[in-house]
Design an enzyme around this catalytic site. Structure first.
Site, PDB file in Angstrom:
ATOM      1  N   GLU A 185       1.048  -1.310   0.328  1.00 29.69           N
ATOM      2  CA  GLU A 185       0.135  -0.092   0.109  1.00 29.69           C
ATOM      3  C   GLU A 185       0.825   1.424   0.017  1.00 29.69           C
ATOM      4  O   GLU A 185       1.564   1.419   0.932  1.00 29.69           O
ATOM      5  CB  GLU A 185      -1.021   0.233   0.718  1.00 29.69           C
ATOM      6  N   GLY A 243       2.984   2.268  10.345  1.00 28.50           N
ATOM      7  CA  GLY A 243       2.747   1.642  11.602  1.00 28.50           C
ATOM      8  C   GLY A 243       2.421  -0.013  11.727  1.00 28.50           C
ATOM      9  O   GLY A 243       3.093  -1.113  12.677  1.00 28.50           O
ATOM     10  N   GLU A 285      -2.720  -3.965   7.392  1.00 26.76           N
ATOM     11  CA  GLU A 285      -3.812  -5.147   7.289  1.00 26.76           C
ATOM     12  C   GLU A 285      -2.912  -6.009   6.037  1.00 26.76           C
ATOM     13  O   GLU A 285      -5.012  -6.965   6.053  1.00 26.76           O
ATOM     14  CB  GLU A 285      -5.174  -4.360   7.421  1.00 26.76           C
ATOM     15  N   HIS A 318      -7.080  -1.968  15.069  1.00 32.02           N
ATOM     16  CA  HIS A 318      -7.339  -1.504  14.488  1.00 32.02           C
ATOM     17  C   HIS A 318      -7.169  -2.075  12.562  1.00 32.02           C
ATOM     18  O   HIS A 318      -8.241  -2.285  11.654  1.00 32.02           O
ATOM     19  CB  HIS A 318      -6.292  -0.137  13.548  1.00 32.02           C
ATOM     20  N   GLU A 319      -5.869  -2.926  12.328  1.00 31.35           N
ATOM     21  CA  GLU A 319      -5.377  -3.405  11.441  1.00 31.35           C
ATOM     22  C   GLU A 319      -6.394  -4.991  11.462  1.00 31.35           C
ATOM     23  O   GLU A 319      -6.887  -5.221  10.516  1.00 31.35           O
ATOM     24  CB  GLU A 319      -3.864  -4.062  11.231  1.00 31.35           C
ATOM     25  N   HIS A 356      -9.738  -3.896   9.884  1.00 30.42           N
ATOM     26  CA  HIS A 356      -9.678  -3.320   8.431  1.00 30.42           C
ATOM     27  C   HIS A 356     -10.458  -5.226   7.594  1.00 30.42           C
ATOM     28  O   HIS A 356     -10.587  -4.478   6.581  1.00 30.42           O
ATOM     29  CB  HIS A 356      -7.953  -3.676   7.924  1.00 30.42           C
ATOM     30  N   GLU A 382     -10.038   4.213   6.232  1.00 30.72           N
ATOM     31  CA  GLU A 382      -8.972   4.402   7.280  1.00 30.72           C
ATOM     32  C   GLU A 382      -9.854   5.521   8.373  1.00 30.72           C
ATOM     33  O   GLU A 382     -10.011   4.913   9.637  1.00 30.72           O
ATOM     34  CB  GLU A 382      -7.785   5.497   6.651  1.00 30.72           C
TER      35      GLU A 382
END
Length: 854
Positions: free
Chosen positions: A122, A262, A265, A298-299, A302, A321
């Site tokens: 990405e 960081g 995903e 968070h990941e 996703h 996001e």
């Protein structure tokens, strides 16, 4: 000198890709400097158009259609793309290329980190691996075979489910991976190396058992335990709150030291910066534990909001996001303290996104153009995007929001979609027209609400006039009012509730009237920060303290004191007064004492607005004056709480260590008191050194080290040396050591850190720990009048841009507030930027420079 303006890509020019690639089979023959990649794709035409593939830094050996090799006249080929002339309506395309992962310092595509292969695709990294239409709306099923030397790379990982494995000749082996889900190329992942593996399982709500594994550096296996617990908690929360179940039989995480972000995903194979995986009490702070929990969540989230449903084009980046940040914020709030989490979220928003919205880099949540997509991974897309989802939920209500999310999952599973399609789901769920609300996605800038109170004692009516204004921003000279939900409440002087409701602000002016037979009401506005705005509530300090004393909303209790102390710091900085307001200092101290039973909240009450936040309140900004004024108020608060700090710190730190909310709250308040002691200077040197020497966890060890650096007393040098010696072999902890000094030192100190043997310009974590901390947190030194702060930062940006343009571009954003500075600093900052612009910068850096100077 590079003089051309970066080419803009525009949303209005979007056209669907004219081909579908239903299936792709890839074979990787891994060698560090010469990896061969064989790609076989099944292609069918959808509409008229050329078959154009992206490709960068690829050595093409062979290309064939339906098994027949093509001659050079059959296709066009340059440094960035390959175009097949007169492509058939259905065909199989095969390519063979060689890439050099060992030379890939940009950390985009396939590269080497710590002797292991790692990928980051990405947003446009896959084109560095093979020829491909590298755009998110081309979704395919991938089968991948990896071949490598078994001794060097015993573990071979990719997306999906592991299939056949086996040995090959010459000490090599292979593994085959099959991902049955459609995905765009940016979600492709490959890792190969020797790891310690921390394993566990998770049983889904339908009874499926999922194999979980966290792959880390050799010797670090035990430090992956918290990441694993966070992953399992995320999986359970997504089932409970969003009814989303994991859809593969395996979930892998790989931690790498060299990573631009960081985490990533990638479907079934998340790749993480090791800073957000590895943790134990000796080496990680409570903030690290919280960050790991949040980022792992968070990941994982996703998987549905980003992977199963992705964005049609990069202009829709906020779709995956912003929505997923909202989900991880809600997860963290449920795992810990909801009020504390909300305050932390808003602190980050104000520090990062409000500044972005107020400067030359301001842009829409969904941009209408960009020159470099890497530069749009911003606080506006992430944090402001999350606030828009939060407002949506407030506007339509919890039930309609939950219904809309289920419609979204059901309707768009397996698709690459848009903001319009997303909001249509919520219109169908709520019956509301949300087209006006979507203006938030196209209009940059932070709205301001000016609230004026008019009290009519005869009628017992308080009228609150709410006037909205919106700033002009780059490309938007005629901003319009934005619709927003404003949560409000009214109380009597004794704290009895009178009203509690949500106002819908749609126009430039809104009127709220409150009837009261018990005297003038006290009103609380934008409770829970229900709208991402700047609020100017025009009441005097005494009135504001009265509101804070009766308000039942923890966020507004905290924010009222923040508003008071911000005003006091500004008055001191710009010579409107000579000493801090004792009433404000005493009110904060009293609030801290009143909330000792909630130590995490009490710790936040001790926090003063950072210099960066204060930039937005007065132009031109004088960083040194603001820093001096802030320290003056901090010293006054530290003096007021000195005895309380001593009593609290006299108690032992919680033992045995746990990373839960209860213990981390206690350590947060202990650290806050340590920070205040540091503000008192050399007088507290011995006490701080004692805390440092006795610290049993990294949270307090780091807090006391920083306090000693701020106090700048006799023990500072010894503590800095002790910390370095103890942690010389732990790179993540050494990042903290660098960061403490960068955050408290001057440009000469930064120059010394850059000469340190452990400083590595090729490692993003190390560069960020020095230059990003210095330029974005230590603003007094960065904006030094002699320009030395700008000079040392610019030198590193030039070096970084040669090897990692994405990193250099992010560092350049430190200059985004240069027009807000007092004239002398502004002139030096401008000269620095123009000197940088005159160099041969990357596309990423040129884009930031151009926008910053315009």
């Amino acid at each position: 000198m590079r003089t051309e303006t970066p080419v803009q890509i525009k949303l209005a020019d979007y056209t669907p890709y004219p081909f579908a690639i239903d299936q792709v089979d890839m074979v990787f023959e891994l060698e560090p400097s010469a990896t061969k990649v064989r790609t076989r794709m099944q292609v069918r035409r959808l509409s008229a158009g050329d078959f154009v593939l992206d490709g960068v830094d690829l050595e093409l050996h062979w290309i064939a259609v339906d098994g027949t090799a093509l001659d050079l006249d059959s296709f066009d080929h340059d440094d960035e793309r390959l175009t097949l002339k007169e492509a058939p309506d259905a065909f199989t395309l095969e390519t063979v290329v060689t890439i050099d992962p060992s030379a890939n310092t940009a950390l985009s595509g396939l590269y080497i980190s710590g002797g292991r292969f790692c990928s980051q695709c990405e947003s446009i990294g896959f084109r560095r691996i093979t020829y491909w239409p590298d755009r998110p709306d081309v979704m395919s099923r991938f089968k991948v075979r990896i071949e490598a030397n078994k001794g060097d790379y015993p573990i071979l990982l990719s997306n999906g489910t592991l299939g056949e494995t086996g040995d090959l000749e010459d000490g090599r082996h292979f593994a085959e991976w099959d991902d049955p889900h459609l995905k765009p190329s940016y979600l492709f992942a490959l890792c190969a190396g020797d790891y310690d593996v921390y394993r566990d399982t998770f049983t889904t709500m339908s009874g499926a058992e999922i194999d979980l594994a966290v792959h880390v550096d050799k010797g670090d296996g035990a430090r992956a335990a918290w990441a694993m617990e966070s992953l399992k908690a995320s999986m359970k929360w997504d089932e409970d709150v969003f009814a989303r179940e994991y859809d593969l039989g395996v979930f892998n995480i790989v931690a790498v030291r060299d990573f631009n972000f960081g985490a990533m995903e990638n479907k079934g194979l998340n790749i993480f910066n090791s800073a957000y995986v590895l943790a134990d009490e000796a080496t990680a702070t409570d903030a690290d534990f919280e960050a790991i929990e949040s980022i792992v969540g968070h990941e994982y989230f996703h998987n549905w909001t980003g992977n199963r449903i992705t964005c049609r084009d990069w202009f829709q980046l906020c779709l995956k996001e912003g929505l997923t940040v909202f989900r991880d914020q809600e997860f963290s709030a449920d795992m810990r303290s909801r009020p504390v989490q909300r305050i932390k979220d808003v602190i980050r928003l104000r520090a990062r996104q409000f500044a972005e919205d107020a400067g030359p880099l301001a842009h829409q949540v969904r941009p209408d153009s960009y020159a470099s997509i890497d530069n749009l991974y911003t606080a506006t897309v992430y944090e402001k995007g999350a606030e828009l989802i939060r407002m949506l939920k407030t506007l339509i209500g919890d039930d309609a929001f939950a219904k809309g999310m289920q419609i979204y999952f059901d309707r768009h599973d397996g698709e690459a979609t848009t903001i319009e399609h997303f909001y249509k789901c919520f219109e169908d769920a709520s019956g509301q027209d949300l087209s006006n609300f979507r203006r938030w996605y196209s209009q940059p800038g932070t709205p301001t609400i000016i609230a004026t109170e008019i009290w009519d004692e005869d009628s017992g009516t308080l009228t609150v006039m709410l006037n909205q204004s919106n700033p002009k921003t780059p490309g938007n000279d005629a901003p319009k009012p934005l619709p927003m939900p404003l949560r409000v409440a009214a109380f009597s002087e004794t704290g009895d509730p009178l009203e509690d409701l949500t106002l819908l602000i749609e126009d430039s002016e809104t009127v709220w009237s409150i009837k009261s037979e018990a005297g003038r009401p006290l009103v609380s506005l934008n409770r829970g920060f229900s709208a991402p705005i700047r609020l100017d509530h025009q009441i005097n300090d005494t009135h504001r303290l009265a509101v804070a004393s009766v308000d039942t909303d923890p966020f507004n209790q905290w924010d009222a004191l923040q508003a008071l102390v911000k005003k006091d710091i500004l008055a001191l900085a710009y010579n409107q007064k000579a000493a801090p307001d004792t009433a404000i200092v005493d009110a904060i101290a009293a609030a801290v004492r009143a909330n000792l039973a909630d130590p995490a909240f009490a710790a936040l009450l001790t926090r003063l607005p950072d210099v960066g936040e204060l930039f937005l309140e007065h132009k031109p900004a004088n960083p040194k004056a603001l820093a001096d004024a802030r320290k003056t108020v901090q010293i006054a608060l530290a003096s007021a709480l000195r005895a309380d700090a001593a009593d609290f710190l006299a108690q032992p730190s919680p033992s045995p260590f746990r990373s839960d909310a209860a213990q981390s709250g206690i350590r947060a308040l202990r650290s806050a008191f340590i920070v205040l002691l540091g503000a008192l200077g050399e007088a507290e040197d011995a006490a701080l050194k004692s805390i440092f020497d006795q610290a049993s966890n990294m949270t307090e060890s780091l807090a006391s080290l920083r306090a000693l650096c701020v106090a700048d007393g006799a023990s500072k040098a010894d503590a800095v040396a002790q910390f370095e010696t103890k942690w010389a072999d732990n790179e993540l902890v050494l990042d903290k050591w660098f960061a403490v000094q960068a955050g408290t030192g001057k440009s000469d100190d930064i120059s010394a850190l850059l000469e340190h043997p452990k400083f590595d310009i090729s490692n993003p974590n190390r560069v960020r720990s020095v230059i990003a901390v210095f330029a974005m947190q230590n603003l007094e030194a960065f904006h030094a009048a002699d320009g030395s702060g700008y000079g040392v930062t610019a030198d590193v940006i030039k070096r970084a841009d040669q090897i990692n343009p994405a990193l250099a571009a992010r560092l350049l954003t430190a200059f985004e507030q240069w027009r807000s500075l007092e004239p002398k600093a502004r002139a030096v900052a401008e000269a620095t930027l123009k000197d940088l612009a005159a160099g041969d910068l990357s596309k990423n850096a040129s884009d930031i420079i151009t926008r910053t100077l315009n």
